[in-house]
Design a protein around this motif. Structure first.
Motif, PDB file in Angstrom:
ATOM      1  N   MET A   1      23.366 -82.264 -21.320  1.00 10.77           N
ATOM      2  CA  MET A   1      23.265 -83.296 -20.288  1.00 10.77           C
ATOM      3  C   MET A   1      22.607 -82.712 -19.036  1.00 10.77           C
ATOM      4  O   MET A   1      22.972 -81.638 -18.579  1.00 10.77           O
ATOM      5  N   ARG A   2      21.640 -83.446 -18.469  1.00 14.70           N
ATOM      6  CA  ARG A   2      21.039 -83.042 -17.208  1.00 14.70           C
ATOM      7  C   ARG A   2      21.946 -83.470 -16.067  1.00 14.70           C
ATOM      8  O   ARG A   2      22.460 -84.592 -16.053  1.00 14.70           O
ATOM      9  N   LEU A   3      22.152 -82.573 -15.115  1.00 14.17           N
ATOM     10  CA  LEU A   3      23.059 -82.846 -13.999  1.00 14.17           C
ATOM     11  C   LEU A   3      22.363 -82.464 -12.704  1.00 14.17           C
ATOM     12  O   LEU A   3      21.762 -81.385 -12.608  1.00 14.17           O
ATOM     13  N   LEU A   4      22.421 -83.337 -11.715  1.00 10.34           N
ATOM     14  CA  LEU A   4      21.855 -83.058 -10.396  1.00 10.34           C
ATOM     15  C   LEU A   4      22.969 -82.620  -9.466  1.00 10.34           C
ATOM     16  O   LEU A   4      23.901 -83.389  -9.193  1.00 10.34           O
ATOM     17  N   LEU A   5      22.882 -81.393  -8.980  1.00  2.00           N
ATOM     18  CA  LEU A   5      23.869 -80.839  -8.056  1.00  2.00           C
ATOM     19  C   LEU A   5      23.272 -80.852  -6.658  1.00  2.00           C
ATOM     20  O   LEU A   5      22.279 -80.177  -6.391  1.00  2.00           O
ATOM     21  N   VAL A   6      23.876 -81.622  -5.765  1.00  2.00           N
ATOM     22  CA  VAL A   6      23.390 -81.720  -4.385  1.00  2.00           C
ATOM     23  C   VAL A   6      24.355 -80.940  -3.506  1.00  2.00           C
ATOM     24  O   VAL A   6      25.462 -81.400  -3.205  1.00  2.00           O
ATOM     25  N   GLU A   7      23.940 -79.750  -3.102  1.00  2.00           N
ATOM     26  CA  GLU A   7      24.826 -78.823  -2.384  1.00  2.00           C
ATOM     27  C   GLU A   7      23.967 -77.904  -1.521  1.00  2.00           C
ATOM     28  O   GLU A   7      23.056 -77.236  -2.023  1.00  2.00           O
ATOM     29  N   ASP A   8      24.242 -77.866  -0.214  1.00  2.00           N
ATOM     30  CA  ASP A   8      23.408 -77.071   0.691  1.00  2.00           C
ATOM     31  C   ASP A   8      23.814 -75.606   0.739  1.00  2.00           C
ATOM     32  O   ASP A   8      23.033 -74.764   1.191  1.00  2.00           O
ATOM     33  N   ASP A   9      25.001 -75.271   0.277  1.00  2.00           N
ATOM     34  CA  ASP A   9      25.461 -73.877   0.267  1.00  2.00           C
ATOM     35  C   ASP A   9      24.990 -73.210  -1.023  1.00  2.00           C
ATOM     36  O   ASP A   9      25.478 -73.524  -2.113  1.00  2.00           O
ATOM     37  N   ASN A  10      24.051 -72.278  -0.885  1.00  2.00           N
ATOM     38  CA  ASN A  10      23.463 -71.649  -2.069  1.00  2.00           C
ATOM     39  C   ASN A  10      24.470 -70.845  -2.878  1.00  2.00           C
ATOM     40  O   ASN A  10      24.376 -70.781  -4.105  1.00  2.00           O
ATOM     41  N   HIS A  11      25.421 -70.215  -2.213  1.00  2.00           N
ATOM     42  CA  HIS A  11      26.422 -69.416  -2.925  1.00  2.00           C
ATOM     43  C   HIS A  11      27.333 -70.317  -3.763  1.00  2.00           C
ATOM     44  O   HIS A  11      27.624 -70.019  -4.928  1.00  2.00           O
ATOM     45  N   VAL A  12      27.769 -71.413  -3.178  1.00  2.00           N
ATOM     46  CA  VAL A  12      28.607 -72.371  -3.903  1.00  2.00           C
ATOM     47  C   VAL A  12      27.823 -72.964  -5.066  1.00  2.00           C
ATOM     48  O   VAL A  12      28.326 -73.075  -6.196  1.00  2.00           O
ATOM     49  N   ALA A  13      26.577 -73.316  -4.810  1.00  2.00           N
ATOM     50  CA  ALA A  13      25.742 -73.930  -5.847  1.00  2.00           C
ATOM     51  C   ALA A  13      25.499 -72.969  -7.002  1.00  2.00           C
ATOM     52  O   ALA A  13      25.536 -73.367  -8.172  1.00  2.00           O
ATOM     53  N   ALA A  14      25.253 -71.705  -6.685  1.00  2.00           N
ATOM     54  CA  ALA A  14      24.976 -70.718  -7.737  1.00  2.00           C
ATOM     55  C   ALA A  14      26.193 -70.520  -8.635  1.00  2.00           C
ATOM     56  O   ALA A  14      26.073 -70.475  -9.868  1.00  2.00           O
ATOM     57  N   ALA A  15      27.371 -70.410  -8.012  1.00  2.00           N
ATOM     58  CA  ALA A  15      28.594 -70.208  -8.787  1.00  2.00           C
ATOM     59  C   ALA A  15      28.895 -71.417  -9.661  1.00  2.00           C
ATOM     60  O   ALA A  15      29.222 -71.287 -10.851  1.00  2.00           O
ATOM     61  N   LEU A  16      28.768 -72.612  -9.079  1.00  2.00           N
ATOM     62  CA  LEU A  16      29.062 -73.825  -9.834  1.00  2.00           C
ATOM     63  C   LEU A  16      28.021 -74.060 -10.930  1.00  2.00           C
ATOM     64  O   LEU A  16      28.364 -74.473 -12.043  1.00  2.00           O
ATOM     65  N   SER A  17      26.759 -73.774 -10.631  1.00  2.00           N
ATOM     66  CA  SER A  17      25.694 -73.939 -11.634  1.00  2.00           C
ATOM     67  C   SER A  17      25.947 -73.043 -12.839  1.00  2.00           C
ATOM     68  O   SER A  17      25.710 -73.447 -13.980  1.00  2.00           O
ATOM     69  N   ALA A  18      26.422 -71.826 -12.585  1.00  2.00           N
ATOM     70  CA  ALA A  18      26.704 -70.903 -13.682  1.00  2.00           C
ATOM     71  C   ALA A  18      27.811 -71.443 -14.583  1.00  2.00           C
ATOM     72  O   ALA A  18      27.720 -71.369 -15.813  1.00  2.00           O
ATOM     73  N   VAL A  19      28.853 -71.989 -13.968  1.00  2.00           N
ATOM     74  CA  VAL A  19      29.956 -72.566 -14.745  1.00  2.00           C
ATOM     75  C   VAL A  19      29.467 -73.762 -15.555  1.00  2.00           C
ATOM     76  O   VAL A  19      29.761 -73.890 -16.746  1.00  2.00           O
ATOM     77  N   LEU A  20      28.710 -74.629 -14.917  1.00  2.00           N
ATOM     78  CA  LEU A  20      28.207 -75.818 -15.604  1.00  2.00           C
ATOM     79  C   LEU A  20      27.273 -75.453 -16.748  1.00  2.00           C
ATOM     80  O   LEU A  20      27.311 -76.073 -17.814  1.00  2.00           O
ATOM     81  N   ALA A  21      26.443 -74.450 -16.540  1.00  2.00           N
ATOM     82  CA  ALA A  21      25.521 -74.014 -17.594  1.00  2.00           C
ATOM     83  C   ALA A  21      26.280 -73.497 -18.809  1.00  2.00           C
ATOM     84  O   ALA A  21      25.891 -73.747 -19.955  1.00  2.00           O
ATOM     85  N   ARG A  22      27.397 -72.798 -18.561  1.00  2.00           N
ATOM     86  CA  ARG A  22      28.207 -72.289 -19.672  1.00  2.00           C
ATOM     87  C   ARG A  22      28.829 -73.423 -20.474  1.00  2.00           C
ATOM     88  O   ARG A  22      29.196 -73.240 -21.633  1.00  2.00           O
ATOM     89  N   HIS A  23      28.939 -74.587 -19.863  1.00  2.00           N
ATOM     90  CA  HIS A  23      29.532 -75.739 -20.547  1.00  2.00           C
ATOM     91  C   HIS A  23      28.468 -76.720 -21.036  1.00  2.00           C
ATOM     92  O   HIS A  23      28.751 -77.875 -21.307  1.00  2.00           O
ATOM     93  N   GLY A  24      27.235 -76.242 -21.124  1.00  2.00           N
ATOM     94  CA  GLY A  24      26.189 -77.023 -21.768  1.00  2.00           C
ATOM     95  C   GLY A  24      25.374 -77.931 -20.872  1.00  2.00           C
ATOM     96  O   GLY A  24      24.601 -78.748 -21.370  1.00  2.00           O
ATOM     97  N   PHE A  25      25.504 -77.792 -19.540  1.00  2.00           N
ATOM     98  CA  PHE A  25      24.753 -78.660 -18.633  1.00  2.00           C
ATOM     99  C   PHE A  25      23.432 -78.012 -18.216  1.00  2.00           C
ATOM    100  O   PHE A  25      23.353 -76.802 -18.006  1.00  2.00           O
ATOM    101  N   ASP A  26      22.420 -78.839 -18.081  1.00  2.00           N
ATOM    102  CA  ASP A  26      21.120 -78.428 -17.550  1.00  2.00           C
ATOM    103  C   ASP A  26      21.106 -78.846 -16.085  1.00  2.00           C
ATOM    104  O   ASP A  26      20.953 -80.032 -15.775  1.00  2.00           O
ATOM    105  N   VAL A  27      21.286 -77.879 -15.168  1.00  2.00           N
ATOM    106  CA  VAL A  27      21.524 -78.189 -13.763  1.00  2.00           C
ATOM    107  C   VAL A  27      20.240 -78.118 -12.939  1.00  2.00           C
ATOM    108  O   VAL A  27      19.498 -77.131 -12.995  1.00  2.00           O
TER     109      VAL A  27
END
Length: 228
Positions: A1-27
């Motif tokens: 599933m493609r997911l759009l993450l709208v987040e201005d904090d790069n550190h938060v976005a990077a950590a969350l993107s990694a978790v989402l990617a491990r669960h099959g999301f294209d972020v």
């Protein structure tokens, strides 16, 4: 599933993107409201879910939600530290599908993402009048709970049918083991993992298409739609 993450904090976005990617999301990561809106250009650009942080640097997240809703029916989950009821109501009235307050548990966030995407899939199927799911030689009749392979009816148990129907309504989407157990068995993952594995093995055998249900190591399962 493609997911759009709208987040201005790069550190938060990077950590969350990694978790989402491990669960099959294209972020896809957007750092501002304008980047989020541009992600929907051209109009053919599609996402399964939008995770929208309200504290954006260029414009109010509520306004971004309203503008996204004017362009698309893609589910929007607002993510914010604003926990008061008035803020939640305002967000939902603008078209948000769910509202998650920081700090949140990652497992809960994943469950909410799957819940809104699953609800949207059901609504789309109902709108299209889709009561039969066709996956190559496998046909699943949802109203009658009947499954056939090459025209021959296959006898499935209630849980086997529920499991197959869950996966089949979103081909290609990875369903976490915990989510499947919650949806099909209405219980928690603990102590039920072996039951899920047995049911998956039984389905592969009965449908004579072992490759139809793919194991995603460390995550769960997804249904692989046969090539047209």
């Amino acid at each position: 599933m493609r997911l759009l993450l709208v987040e201005d904090d790069n550190h938060v976005a990077a950590a969350l993107s990694a978790v989402l990617a491990r669960h099959g999301f294209d972020v896809t990561h957007a750092r501002s409201g304008e980047e989020a809106l541009q992600a929907f250009v051209p109009e053919s650009a599609s996402f399964g879910v939008v995770l929208l942080d309200l504290g954006l640097p260029d414009q109010d997240g509520y306004e971004v939600c309203a503008r996204i809703r004017k362009r698309t029916t893609t589910p929007v989950i607002m993510v914010t530290a604003r926990s008061d009821v008035r803020s939640r109501i305002h967000g939902l009235n603008l078209g948000a599908d769910d509202y998650v307050v920081k700090p949140y548990d990652t497992g809960e966030l994943l469950a909410r993402i799957h819940a809104v995407s699953r609800r949207t899939a059901h609504e789309d199927a109902s709108a299209a009048g889709e009561s039969i799911l066709r996956l190559g030689a496998v046909h699943i009749e949802l109203p009658t709970r009947q499954v056939s392979v090459d025209g021959t009816v296959v006898q499935l148990t209630r849980k086997e049918f529920d499991l197959l129907a869950l996966l089949a309504q979103r081909p290609g989407v990875v369903f976490r083991r915990e989510q499947i157990i919650s949806e099909v068995w209405q219980t928690s993952w603990e102590g039920t993992g072996r039951t899920l594995e047995v049911h998956v093995a039984s389905l592969r055998s009965k449908l004579h298409t072992p490759a139809l249900i793919e194991t995603v190591r460390g995550v769960g399962y997804r249904l692989v739609a046969p090539a047209a």
